[in-house]
Design a protein around this motif. Structure first.
Motif, PDB file in Angstrom:
ATOM      1  N   LYS A   1       9.399 -13.597 -16.502  1.00 49.68           N
ATOM      2  CA  LYS A   1       8.613 -13.356 -17.597  1.00 49.68           C
ATOM      3  C   LYS A   1       7.884 -11.686 -17.114  1.00 49.68           C
ATOM      4  O   LYS A   1       7.821 -10.950 -18.183  1.00 49.68           O
ATOM      5  N   ALA A   2       7.504 -11.422 -16.014  1.00 56.19           N
ATOM      6  CA  ALA A   2       7.151 -10.336 -15.720  1.00 56.19           C
ATOM      7  C   ALA A   2       8.004  -9.066 -15.811  1.00 56.19           C
ATOM      8  O   ALA A   2       7.699  -8.112 -16.375  1.00 56.19           O
ATOM      9  N   ALA A   3       9.283  -9.354 -15.479  1.00 59.88           N
ATOM     10  CA  ALA A   3      10.454  -8.353 -15.811  1.00 59.88           C
ATOM     11  C   ALA A   3      10.685  -8.246 -17.095  1.00 59.88           C
ATOM     12  O   ALA A   3      10.869  -7.015 -17.561  1.00 59.88           O
ATOM     13  N   GLU A   4      10.452  -9.174 -17.841  1.00 62.01           N
ATOM     14  CA  GLU A   4      10.947  -9.197 -19.354  1.00 62.01           C
ATOM     15  C   GLU A   4       9.687  -8.290 -19.943  1.00 62.01           C
ATOM     16  O   GLU A   4       9.953  -7.492 -20.956  1.00 62.01           O
ATOM     17  N   GLU A   5       8.519  -8.310 -19.513  1.00 63.25           N
ATOM     18  CA  GLU A   5       7.330  -7.596 -19.989  1.00 63.25           C
ATOM     19  C   GLU A   5       7.521  -6.239 -19.544  1.00 63.25           C
ATOM     20  O   GLU A   5       7.225  -5.289 -20.591  1.00 63.25           O
ATOM     21  N   GLU A   6       8.053  -5.934 -18.169  1.00 63.73           N
ATOM     22  CA  GLU A   6       7.913  -4.694 -17.928  1.00 63.73           C
ATOM     23  C   GLU A   6       9.141  -3.980 -18.565  1.00 63.73           C
ATOM     24  O   GLU A   6       9.114  -2.976 -19.227  1.00 63.73           O
TER      25      GLU A   6
ATOM     26  N   ALA B   1      10.944  -0.062 -22.887  1.00 62.44           N
ATOM     27  CA  ALA B   1      11.488   0.146 -23.938  1.00 62.44           C
ATOM     28  C   ALA B   1      10.746   0.659 -25.132  1.00 62.44           C
ATOM     29  O   ALA B   1      11.033   1.571 -25.952  1.00 62.44           O
ATOM     30  N   GLU B   2       9.641   0.128 -25.099  1.00 60.82           N
ATOM     31  CA  GLU B   2       8.818   0.372 -26.063  1.00 60.82           C
ATOM     32  C   GLU B   2       8.255   1.862 -25.943  1.00 60.82           C
ATOM     33  O   GLU B   2       8.166   2.727 -26.992  1.00 60.82           O
ATOM     34  N   ALA B   3       7.909   2.179 -24.748  1.00 63.15           N
ATOM     35  CA  ALA B   3       7.466   3.580 -24.165  1.00 63.15           C
ATOM     36  C   ALA B   3       8.857   4.711 -24.557  1.00 63.15           C
ATOM     37  O   ALA B   3       8.634   5.803 -25.101  1.00 63.15           O
ATOM     38  N   GLU B   4      10.059   4.068 -24.137  1.00 65.71           N
ATOM     39  CA  GLU B   4      11.117   4.956 -24.421  1.00 65.71           C
ATOM     40  C   GLU B   4      11.491   5.291 -26.052  1.00 65.71           C
ATOM     41  O   GLU B   4      11.610   6.466 -26.211  1.00 65.71           O
ATOM     42  N   ALA B   5      11.128   4.475 -26.775  1.00 67.01           N
ATOM     43  CA  ALA B   5      11.424   4.406 -28.091  1.00 67.01           C
ATOM     44  C   ALA B   5      10.299   5.156 -28.602  1.00 67.01           C
ATOM     45  O   ALA B   5      10.439   6.029 -29.631  1.00 67.01           O
ATOM     46  N   LYS B   6       9.004   5.317 -28.322  1.00 67.47           N
ATOM     47  CA  LYS B   6       7.864   5.903 -28.686  1.00 67.47           C
ATOM     48  C   LYS B   6       8.223   7.435 -28.353  1.00 67.47           C
ATOM     49  O   LYS B   6       8.075   8.376 -29.147  1.00 67.47           O
ATOM     50  N   ALA B   7       8.604   7.554 -26.993  1.00 72.19           N
ATOM     51  CA  ALA B   7       9.145   9.205 -26.594  1.00 72.19           C
ATOM     52  C   ALA B   7       9.942   9.694 -27.433  1.00 72.19           C
ATOM     53  O   ALA B   7      10.172  10.964 -27.972  1.00 72.19           O
ATOM     54  N   THR B   8      11.046   8.906 -27.957  1.00 74.56           N
ATOM     55  CA  THR B   8      12.310   9.310 -28.630  1.00 74.56           C
ATOM     56  C   THR B   8      11.778   9.577 -30.023  1.00 74.56           C
ATOM     57  O   THR B   8      12.053  10.950 -30.682  1.00 74.56           O
TER      58      THR B   8
END
Length: 486
Positions: A410-415, A420-427
């Motif tokens: 669960k922790a790995a999935e959240e990380e 992925a959310e940060a990368e998408a935001k940066a893109t």
């Protein structure tokens, strides 16, 4: 069994089954000691002997107080009895309808003891023991000599766990009628249940001296001799008793118990199956066959047998637990979980259902955290210290590892999701920034448009030039007159 006297007939459908009241697991369906009146009480006097040897006095045809019964009460009583006889013939008795018919009799004559008694029998069949007790008490108030009502009342008290009160009912019969065989036989069964084999044997023999065909007394003797290891004597008595009533399921049941004592298990099981053929809801035989099926891992067969038991005894926690085991073995996981949960609700002091629930949550439902709680409940609720090799400890360790693994996953999935959310935001930000820069560059390289003002100023200049090129028109010349230059 039937006795007929003075136009009144008393039928005891299965008085022998009443001895099951003292045995655990007999259940309400197994205790079918009730009797039912099967003919109208008409005018005339006389007494009749019941199958237990008492003088019931039900044929006197008189209500309490010596008044003759009304013709309407007699007519309705006859109608109720006919309805019962027809139901017996068709093997489908509508107990609710029958109750209404006997209640209609009491509307005409509420002192008719036999009608009260029959309603007590019906209440027993409908699973209403408290109501049946009141009916039997009303019957005795109307006719104290109706000993069969006192016997049935005593049997209800036995089944309710009050042997002392039951014994008082049987003793009350003997005080009025010392030769009553049925009361002695019932007292014998109480002593047998209390472990006093000698006193039980004495009372059973006394009952048989007064009524050689008393089934309750013969069953007591079969059990006494079986308990003492006198199996040949017990078998001889059982065979003779079975000849008295081929419709009594307890006799093949007792024969099966005897054969198991002798080590003849297969023959014993055949006797249990015969008991069920005689009476499908005879619970002791059903329970023993179900247990054997479970031992042989014939789970589907066991499930069918246990379902019949819990249907008759919904509050039987042990049967619910075994039903869950059979259903789990049959692959019916959800049904098994429901049965184990029900068993736990019925007996919160029994820790065994918690273990079964935990295994299902652990192995079949992928709920290790919930399973751990039930494993711990099983350990804390066990009456004895569990050995170190009990599987619960290994299962708990496995559950703990699963819980830890699920937490890591669960922790790995959240990380990963956060990354992925940060990368998408940066893109998206980068795309937005690039689009802004390209727009600025294009604006700088494009030619400047001509000022609108200059265009507007050039237009009058061109107009003036055009005017100067055109020939001037003299003011003194009429434009409509032709020129005479030609």
């Amino acid at each position: 069994m039937t006795t007929i006297c003075s136009r009144t007939m008393i039928r005891e459908e299965a008085a022998s089954k009443a001895s099951l009241a003292r045995r655990p697991g007999g259940g309400s369906a197994a205790r079918l000691a009730a009797t039912i009146l099967a003919a109208a009480a008409l005018l005339g006097t006389g007494a009749c002997s019941t199958t237990s040897g008492s003088k019931a006095g039900v044929g006197d045809g008189l209500a309490k107080g010596g008044e003759e019964r009304s013709p309407a009460a007699k007519r309705k009583f006859d109608d109720a009895v006919r309805a019962y006889d027809e139901g017996k013939t068709l093997k489908v008795v509508d107990w609710d309808l029958l109750a209404r018919k006997f209640e209609a009799v009491l509307d005409e004559d509420d002192t008719l003891a036999e009608a009260h008694f029959n309603l007590g029998v019906i209440d027993e069949r409908r699973g209403k023991p408290d109501a049946a007790k009141k009916r039997y008490a009303a019957a005795l108030e109307a006719k104290p000599s109706l000993f069969v009502a006192r016997e049935n009342l005593g049997l209800l008290l036995e089944r309710g766990g009050d042997p002392q009160a039951a014994a008082e009912q049987y003793k009350a019969i003997l005080r009025v009628y010392p030769e009553h065989a049925g009361a002695r036989a019932r007292l014998a069964s109480l002593f047998l249940a209390a472990g006093d084999l000698e006193r039980a044997r004495e009372l059973a023999r006394e009952a048989l001296l007064r009524d050689p065909k008393n089934l309750t007394a013969q069953k007591v003797l079969v059990r006494v001799h079986t308990e003492r290891g006198q199996l040949d004597v017990a078998r001889l008595i059982a065979r003779r008793a079975a000849e008295l009533d081929a419709t009594d399921p307890e006799m093949p049941w007792l024969m099966g118990q005897l054969l198991e004592k002798k080590g003849e298990k297969e023959r014993a099981l055949a006797q249990y199956r015969r008991a069920l053929e005689v009476q499908a809801d005879f619970l002791p035989a059903r329970a023993r066959l179900a247990s054997d099926s479970l031992e042989r891992r014939s789970y589907q067969e066991a499930a069918v047998l246990y379902e019949g038991i819990v249907q008759a005894e919904p509050k039987n926690a042990a049967a619910q637990l075994d039903l869950g085991t059979a259903l789990y073995g049959s692959g019916k996981i959800d049904e098994a979980l429901a049965a184990f949960t029900k068993a736990q609700e019925l007996d919160s002091n029994d820790a065994r259902p918690a273990f079964s629930i935990a295994v299902i949550l652990h192995r079949s439902k992928d709920q290790p955290e919930e399973a751990l709680a039930f494993y711990r409940r099983f350990i804390s609720g066990s009456a004895v210290n569990l050995p170190g090799g009990h599987p619960v400890f290994g299962l708990m360790r496995e559950c703990e590892q699963l819980v830890h693994l699920k937490a890591e996953m669960k922790a790995a999935e959240e990380e990963a999701r956060a990354g992925a959310e940060a990368e998408a935001k940066a893109t998206v930000q980068e795309a937005v920034s690039g689009a802004s820069a390209n727009g600025a560059a294009e604006e700088r390289s494009a030619p400047a448009p001509a000022p609108v003002v200059e265009k507007r100023q050039a237009e009058p200049a061109r107009a003036s030039q055009a005017n100067s090129a055109a020939p001037a028109v003299r003011a003194d010349v009429d434009p409509d007159e032709p020129e005479d230059d030609f």
